[in-house]
Scaffold this active site. Sequence first.
Site, PDB file in Angstrom:
ATOM      1  N   LYS A  28       0.822  -1.206   0.000  1.00  0.00           N
ATOM      2  CA  LYS A  28       0.000   0.000   0.000  1.00  0.00           C
ATOM      3  C   LYS A  28       0.857   1.256   0.000  1.00  0.00           C
ATOM      4  CE  LYS A  28      -2.637   1.098   3.596  1.00  0.00           C
ATOM      5  NZ  LYS A  28      -3.769   1.357   4.512  1.00  0.00           N
ATOM      6  N   GLN A 176       4.603   9.292   7.295  1.00  0.00           N
ATOM      7  CA  GLN A 176       3.637  10.152   6.620  1.00  0.00           C
ATOM      8  C   GLN A 176       4.064  11.612   6.681  1.00  0.00           C
ATOM      9  OE1 GLN A 176      -0.200   9.418   8.346  1.00  0.00           O
ATOM     10  NE2 GLN A 176      -0.342   7.325   7.590  1.00  0.00           N
ATOM     11  N   ASP A 327       2.122  -0.719  12.063  1.00  0.00           N
ATOM     12  CA  ASP A 327       0.814  -1.230  11.667  1.00  0.00           C
ATOM     13  C   ASP A 327       0.605  -2.689  12.037  1.00  0.00           C
ATOM     14  OD1 ASP A 327      -0.177   1.129  10.542  1.00  0.00           O
ATOM     15  OD2 ASP A 327       0.826   0.746   8.644  1.00  0.00           O
TER      16      ASP A 327
END
Length: 448
Positions: A28, A176, A327
């Site tokens: 992803k 991010q 994650d």
Amino acid sequence: MSGHGTPIPMTSHASTGLSGQADVPGDKSVSHRALILGALSVGETKITGLLEGEDVLDTAGAMRAFGAEVTRDDDGTWHVHGVGVGGFAEPEQVIDCGNSGTGVRLIMGAMATSPISATFTGDASLNSRPMARVTDPLALFGARAVGRAGGRLPMTIVGAADPVPVRYAVPVPSAQVKSAVLLAGLNAPGETVVIEKEATRDHTERMLAGFGAHIATEVIDEGRVITLTGQPELRPQTIAVPRDPSSAAFPVCAALITEGSDVLVPGICLNPTRAGLFTTLIEMGADLSYENPRDEGGEPVADLRARFSPGLNGVEVPPERAASMIDEYPVLSVVAAFAEGQTMMRGVRELRVKESDRIDAMATGLRACGVSVDEGEDWWTVHGRGHGNVPGGATCAARLDHRIAMSFLVLGLATQKPVSVDDATPIATSFPVFEPLLKGLGADIRRD
């Protein structure tokens, strides 16, 4: 499944002998970045293996809204005809990023140094997540953000008409935030510098270099210093997206706790900034091995073989490893429930502000299934019960979080009683083939 549709409850039942090959979707993180950098290049970028989950499809839609031509062939090859650095057009409609914190934050960075405005929204989960961690450094370039109280979506970003380069030390480990600043730096003159005390996933740096940006990384006492020279002409690329280690975590962990299992997960990205879970599982005594190591598209790749591992032991996961597996802590906590002794996870404050408060979500569900959990603001401990001793029997809340839903469905494969999740629809955001893939291996997962 649809992350925005009618809730779909699911229940997993005790299973044995998971076996076969688990072809998990494309990574992803790499998929998001390939679309965005393709849109910022001049010419056509071809992408194979793109994750076609809702999060990534929302990013593809956003790139179209900013003026790039994004198409898909019947064979799954994607084509992005980019508009160049600084070439984004102002979108005519609100940009809906669905459930994707990665997508919205990276896109904000990519447009923040162009003289355009864009309004972003998402689903209920994304609209509850704080954006100040990104909008604060973007303001240093000259961008402005107007959103809801607490820096939440919906939010309008007014891009900087005359951006300036910045030097920014990331306050908490976040790929991010780092990536948003680097993408903003592309259209700022001079050198943009990002400093991170702890290394986070480096897909952005690798891919920027592949697209022709001048980017350099050095390690000093302050940490990793990443320097990007602004206003390059990015060259289009042909990208083969490796398979996602975060998705691979679920069939791997399912095999480790399910009696008689032997599962091969081919072609997994083993970038060292992403492989912390697998290192931790091996330390716990997991029968996990790497086969056929190779390099694909600038990323280290291997096939993972996972076998049932009844003799797992609890470990203390070092806090400096958190960024490489942030994650994966929910599904690690599932494995920890079947280990002997305590598994301590420290330095994981970031889990509190993911799609859900993942520490609270997992702790609540595990306790309902008979597992003792202690927690603090940035740590938690799972008290393992050993193989065959986890009661199960609860319905756990997914909280609009794909990783929470998948983790509890993995848990139920080895508990004494079935485990249910109230809504499995969020799984489609990252792993749309989760249900048929696990069933194909022999898992007993049913829609209620």
